[in-house]
Design a protein around this motif. Structure first.
Motif, PDB file in Angstrom:
ATOM      1  N   THR A 127       0.836  -1.203   0.000  1.00  0.00           N
ATOM      2  CA  THR A 127       0.000   0.000   0.000  1.00  0.00           C
ATOM      3  C   THR A 127       0.874   1.259   0.000  1.00  0.00           C
ATOM      4  O   THR A 127       0.905   2.005   0.985  1.00  0.00           O
ATOM      5  CB  THR A 127      -0.928   0.028   1.221  1.00  0.00           C
ATOM      6  N   PRO A 128       1.597   1.517  -1.095  1.00  0.00           N
ATOM      7  CA  PRO A 128       2.487   2.684  -1.121  1.00  0.00           C
ATOM      8  C   PRO A 128       1.747   4.011  -1.048  1.00  0.00           C
ATOM      9  O   PRO A 128       2.331   5.032  -0.660  1.00  0.00           O
ATOM     10  CB  PRO A 128       3.220   2.530  -2.457  1.00  0.00           C
ATOM     11  N   TYR A 129       0.458   4.022  -1.421  1.00  0.00           N
ATOM     12  CA  TYR A 129      -0.291   5.276  -1.441  1.00  0.00           C
ATOM     13  C   TYR A 129      -1.103   5.504  -0.166  1.00  0.00           C
ATOM     14  O   TYR A 129      -1.858   6.478  -0.084  1.00  0.00           O
ATOM     15  CB  TYR A 129      -1.229   5.301  -2.653  1.00  0.00           C
ATOM     16  N   LEU A 130      -0.948   4.638   0.826  1.00  0.00           N
ATOM     17  CA  LEU A 130      -1.734   4.775   2.044  1.00  0.00           C
ATOM     18  C   LEU A 130      -1.508   6.112   2.755  1.00  0.00           C
ATOM     19  O   LEU A 130      -2.480   6.772   3.152  1.00  0.00           O
ATOM     20  CB  LEU A 130      -1.458   3.610   2.995  1.00  0.00           C
ATOM     21  N   PRO A 131      -0.267   6.572   2.950  1.00  0.00           N
ATOM     22  CA  PRO A 131      -0.087   7.881   3.597  1.00  0.00           C
ATOM     23  C   PRO A 131      -0.763   9.015   2.840  1.00  0.00           C
ATOM     24  O   PRO A 131      -1.341   9.923   3.450  1.00  0.00           O
ATOM     25  CB  PRO A 131       1.431   8.053   3.633  1.00  0.00           C
ATOM     26  N   ASP A 166      -3.735  11.367   4.257  1.00  0.00           N
ATOM     27  CA  ASP A 166      -3.632  12.822   4.242  1.00  0.00           C
ATOM     28  C   ASP A 166      -4.865  13.448   3.597  1.00  0.00           C
ATOM     29  O   ASP A 166      -5.386  14.468   4.063  1.00  0.00           O
ATOM     30  CB  ASP A 166      -2.369  13.245   3.497  1.00  0.00           C
ATOM     31  N   ALA A 167      -5.347  12.831   2.523  1.00  0.00           N
ATOM     32  CA  ALA A 167      -6.544  13.329   1.843  1.00  0.00           C
ATOM     33  C   ALA A 167      -7.773  13.202   2.738  1.00  0.00           C
ATOM     34  O   ALA A 167      -8.648  14.068   2.749  1.00  0.00           O
ATOM     35  CB  ALA A 167      -6.757  12.582   0.539  1.00  0.00           C
ATOM     36  N   SER A 222     -12.385  11.336  -0.205  1.00  0.00           N
ATOM     37  CA  SER A 222     -12.091  10.314   0.808  1.00  0.00           C
ATOM     38  C   SER A 222     -12.683  10.686   2.166  1.00  0.00           C
ATOM     39  O   SER A 222     -12.199  11.609   2.824  1.00  0.00           O
ATOM     40  CB  SER A 222     -10.576  10.118   0.918  1.00  0.00           C
ATOM     41  N   TYR A 223     -13.717   9.936   2.578  1.00  0.00           N
ATOM     42  CA  TYR A 223     -14.396  10.213   3.841  1.00  0.00           C
ATOM     43  C   TYR A 223     -13.713   9.558   5.032  1.00  0.00           C
ATOM     44  O   TYR A 223     -13.758  10.090   6.143  1.00  0.00           O
ATOM     45  CB  TYR A 223     -15.844   9.718   3.792  1.00  0.00           C
ATOM     46  N   SER A 265      -2.577  13.691  -5.936  1.00  0.00           N
ATOM     47  CA  SER A 265      -3.198  14.542  -4.919  1.00  0.00           C
ATOM     48  C   SER A 265      -3.522  15.899  -5.528  1.00  0.00           C
ATOM     49  O   SER A 265      -2.812  16.383  -6.415  1.00  0.00           O
ATOM     50  CB  SER A 265      -2.257  14.719  -3.727  1.00  0.00           C
ATOM     51  N   THR A 266      -4.604  16.509  -5.074  1.00  0.00           N
ATOM     52  CA  THR A 266      -5.001  17.815  -5.577  1.00  0.00           C
ATOM     53  C   THR A 266      -5.220  18.771  -4.408  1.00  0.00           C
ATOM     54  O   THR A 266      -5.294  18.364  -3.242  1.00  0.00           O
ATOM     55  CB  THR A 266      -6.302  17.727  -6.395  1.00  0.00           C
ATOM     56  N   ALA A 267      -5.339  20.048  -4.745  1.00  0.00           N
ATOM     57  CA  ALA A 267      -5.644  21.070  -3.739  1.00  0.00           C
ATOM     58  C   ALA A 267      -7.148  21.283  -3.603  1.00  0.00           C
ATOM     59  O   ALA A 267      -7.599  22.066  -2.766  1.00  0.00           O
ATOM     60  CB  ALA A 267      -4.955  22.378  -4.102  1.00  0.00           C
ATOM     61  N   GLU A 268      -7.917  20.580  -4.432  1.00  0.00           N
ATOM     62  CA  GLU A 268      -9.368  20.730  -4.405  1.00  0.00           C
ATOM     63  C   GLU A 268      -9.934  20.142  -3.113  1.00  0.00           C
ATOM     64  O   GLU A 268      -9.652  19.000  -2.759  1.00  0.00           O
ATOM     65  CB  GLU A 268     -10.001  20.025  -5.605  1.00  0.00           C
TER      66      GLU A 268
END
Length: 314
Positions: free
Chosen positions: A138-142, A146-147, A173-174, A204-207
């Motif tokens: 799960t490399p994208y878990l952090p 954060d999201a 992401s809730y 990742s976005t700033a939205e």
């Protein structure tokens, strides 16, 4: 106990800010009248606690007031350190943060509670993943965590089981859920559930997005699991099992509820199954301790397998 309840009111107001008597009563599972008496007791003890009337009113502590009182009991201190699961925290990128927090809490505890907390840490270890399964990558878990925390939109390339397998999704992401060693992100719109280890690419976005105020992660997950099990076990089988035979999972629960014993001591029951293939493999493990009566397709499939085994071992 009243003393414990007074501490709870003080800590609730300290951590949450303004709360109404009704809010406190619901949180502590007492009557509003009891809350009024407890607030008077706190005020008499010198706690700078104020009550405001009106629609937006409630009780609050004087700005800047903090108490050093933890209110921890022996069991609560033990549970706190038992709940600090290092593996999942490290996966979220919070390993050092968890260690620092536990160190600060430990330093603030009285000596006798510190001893109990240390005993828990030394005698219990929580390992979430199951046996015989490789750990998920799960490399994208952090980034997902954060999201979740900052309510920011993610764009992902996600791999699902049906065609087309690789799809692009926009995720609001809730929340994150750790189930049996596997991370899931619950995301809108929907909401829907995604396995974090199946995210192939992530941007990742700033939205920012607004998390629905009525959304309850725990309630959603409970309903999602029930729906999943209902979909998973969409068929049934009528079976007979020999005395002493141990079933597992939903089949065991179903046999306990609707099973009845025949004159020969065998138990007859209708149990849920996922599919003919799954039930074929699961029931064969029980050998001659189980007989499938229905559906006919499953009974005939098992009969053919048993006949083939008999020829092989003749």
């Amino acid at each position: 106990m009243k003393s414990s309840r007074l501490v709870s009111i003080l800590l609730l107001l300290q951590t949450r800010g303004r709360m109404t008597a009704a809010d406190l009563a619901e949180e502590l599972d007492v009557s509003v009248r009891t809350v009024y008496r407890d607030v008077e007791a706190l005020s008499a003890a010198g706690v700078p606690l104020y009550g405001d009337a009106g629609h937006a009113g409630g009780y609050r502590l004087l700005d800047g007031y903090r108490t050093r009182l933890t209110g921890l009991t022996e069991g609560e201190a033990e549970a706190l350190f038992l709940a600090g699961v290092p593996g999942p925290a490290a996966e979220l990128g919070l390993g050092p943060v968890l260690a620092a927090a536990q160190l600060k809490v430990r330093a603030a505890l009285p000596r006798e509670l510190r001893t109990h907390a240390d005993r828990i840490s030394g005698r219990f270890h929580l390992d979430a993943p199951g046996w015989y399964a490789d750990a998920d990558d799960t490399p994208y878990l952090p980034a997902v965590a954060d999201a979740v925390w900052n309510a920011r939109v993610l764009h992902v390339l996600y791999r699902r089981w049906r065609e087309p397998t690789d799809v692009r999704r926009r995720l609001e992401s809730y929340g994150l859920v750790l189930k049996a060693g596997r991370w899931y992100v619950v995301a809108g719109p929907g909401p829907r559930t995604f396995r974090v280890d199946q995210i192939l690419e992530l941007t990742s976005t700033a939205e920012e997005f607004s998390r629905p105020k009525a959304f309850d992660l725990a309630a959603y997950w409970t309903a999602y699991q029930q729906e999943f099990h209902d979909r998973l076990h969409g068929a049934e089988a009528l079976i007979r099992i020999a005395p002493g035979t141990v079933l597992t999972g939903p089949a065991a629960r179903a046999a306990e509820v609707n099973g009845h014993t025949d004159t020969d001591g065998w138990t007859r029951a209708t149990v849920p199954i996922e599919s003919i293939d799954q039930a074929h493999d699961a029931f064969l493990r029980l050998g001659a301790a189980i007989e499938v009566l229905e559906p006919a397709e499953l009974r005939e499939r098992i009969a053919r397998t048993v006949a083939a085994l008999a020829r092989l071992y003749a």
